[in-house]
Design an enzyme around this catalytic site. Sequence first.
Site, short mmCIF file in Angstrom:
data_model
loop_
_atom_site.label_atom_id
_atom_site.label_comp_id
_atom_site.label_asym_id
_atom_site.label_seq_id
_atom_site.Cartn_x
_atom_site.Cartn_y
_atom_site.Cartn_z
N ASP A 132 49.68 75.21 28.58
CA ASP A 132 49.10 74.74 29.64
C ASP A 132 50.21 74.66 30.68
O ASP A 132 51.28 74.26 30.45
CB ASP A 132 48.91 72.95 29.00
CG ASP A 132 47.70 72.59 29.60
OD1 ASP A 132 47.27 72.93 30.68
OD2 ASP A 132 47.63 71.38 29.22
N LYS A 148 46.46 77.97 31.00
CA LYS A 148 45.41 76.94 31.37
C LYS A 148 45.96 76.36 32.35
O LYS A 148 47.18 75.94 32.68
CB LYS A 148 45.06 75.94 30.29
CG LYS A 148 44.06 74.78 30.60
CD LYS A 148 43.32 74.20 29.76
CE LYS A 148 44.14 72.85 29.56
NZ LYS A 148 44.47 71.69 30.51
N GLU A 169 36.24 68.30 31.13
CA GLU A 169 36.85 67.23 30.61
C GLU A 169 36.24 65.88 31.05
O GLU A 169 36.08 65.48 32.54
CB GLU A 169 38.25 67.02 30.91
CG GLU A 169 38.82 65.85 30.12
CD GLU A 169 40.44 65.53 29.88
OE1 GLU A 169 41.03 66.65 29.95
OE2 GLU A 169 40.78 64.55 29.31
N ASP A 180 49.64 69.89 27.52
CA ASP A 180 50.74 69.18 28.19
C ASP A 180 50.04 67.83 27.56
O ASP A 180 51.15 66.78 27.90
CB ASP A 180 50.69 69.09 29.70
CG ASP A 180 49.41 68.70 30.42
OD1 ASP A 180 48.52 68.56 29.86
OD2 ASP A 180 49.46 68.65 31.60
O1 KIV Z 1 46.57 68.90 27.46
C1 KIV Z 1 45.62 69.21 26.76
O2 KIV Z 1 45.65 69.04 25.41
C2 KIV Z 1 44.40 69.24 27.36
C3 KIV Z 1 43.13 69.27 26.62
C4 KIV Z 1 42.65 68.09 25.89
C5 KIV Z 1 41.93 69.98 27.03
O3 KIV Z 1 44.14 69.71 28.72
#
Ligand code: KIV
Length: 256
Positions: free
Chosen positions: A82, A112, A180, A43
Amino acid sequence: MKTTTRSIRALKGVRPIVCLTAYDAITARLASEGGADLILVGDSVGNAVLGMPDTVGVTLDMMLHHTAAVVRAKPDPVVIGDLPFALAHDSFSKVLGYCRRFLQEAGAQGVKIEGGTRLAPTIAKLVDAGIPVMGHVGMLPQRVHTTGYRRRGLTAEDQAMVLQDARAIEAAGAFAMVLECVDEKLVSAITSQVKIPTIGIGSGQNCDGQILVIHDLLGFTANPPPFAHPEANLHRSAVTALQRWAKKVRTPKTSR
Ligand code: KIV
């Protein structure tokens, strides 16, 4: 060769895992040809591509649109979508519906989900339903309006919380988890205690793998985070190429 969530999980302890974000067919091809093991359609598309100040404004429809574009490039790395802001906190049937759309409509191989202990029961049910889930603990950018962007694991109390989150995500059946902006010493402890791969961003070298936003790594972003260490400056190369072409167009044909 196409990777899978199972092959990613099996890499723990074998070799470091290379993960990159991608948001469209072009960045998907770059990540694939560049040797990534896993592509996350993050995201972070909000900040990296869509001109948003953070990831809160990114919607499910935007994520499906970008995930489908990545999948259409047929990259070798497994593609993970995501789940955007706050959706994981809906009722389970709704969350299952969102995740189903990532796999059925956009063609991702997993999702994710940002969040720790509180979301573990949801993640366990998703895994039970056949949805591969990548966890995400430590700093949670979707919580910018409640916690801000704060580094995690700097006090004993916070270390205990992050460790508990990581253990809960592992126990829920996630195939891997992002850590993170987590303190390096805590990262070592988590990585040695959980059996699934830990993928770090801004968390030092002691994870089982690393992930970066592809735009930061390639030098497209004006202010990349300090841990990104760009390997190219494609912004400068692109501007130079465009200026060269603009000059050619403006130069009268007779003097070329
Ligand atoms: O949104 C994203 O790109 C992420 C990564 C940087 C882990 O969550």
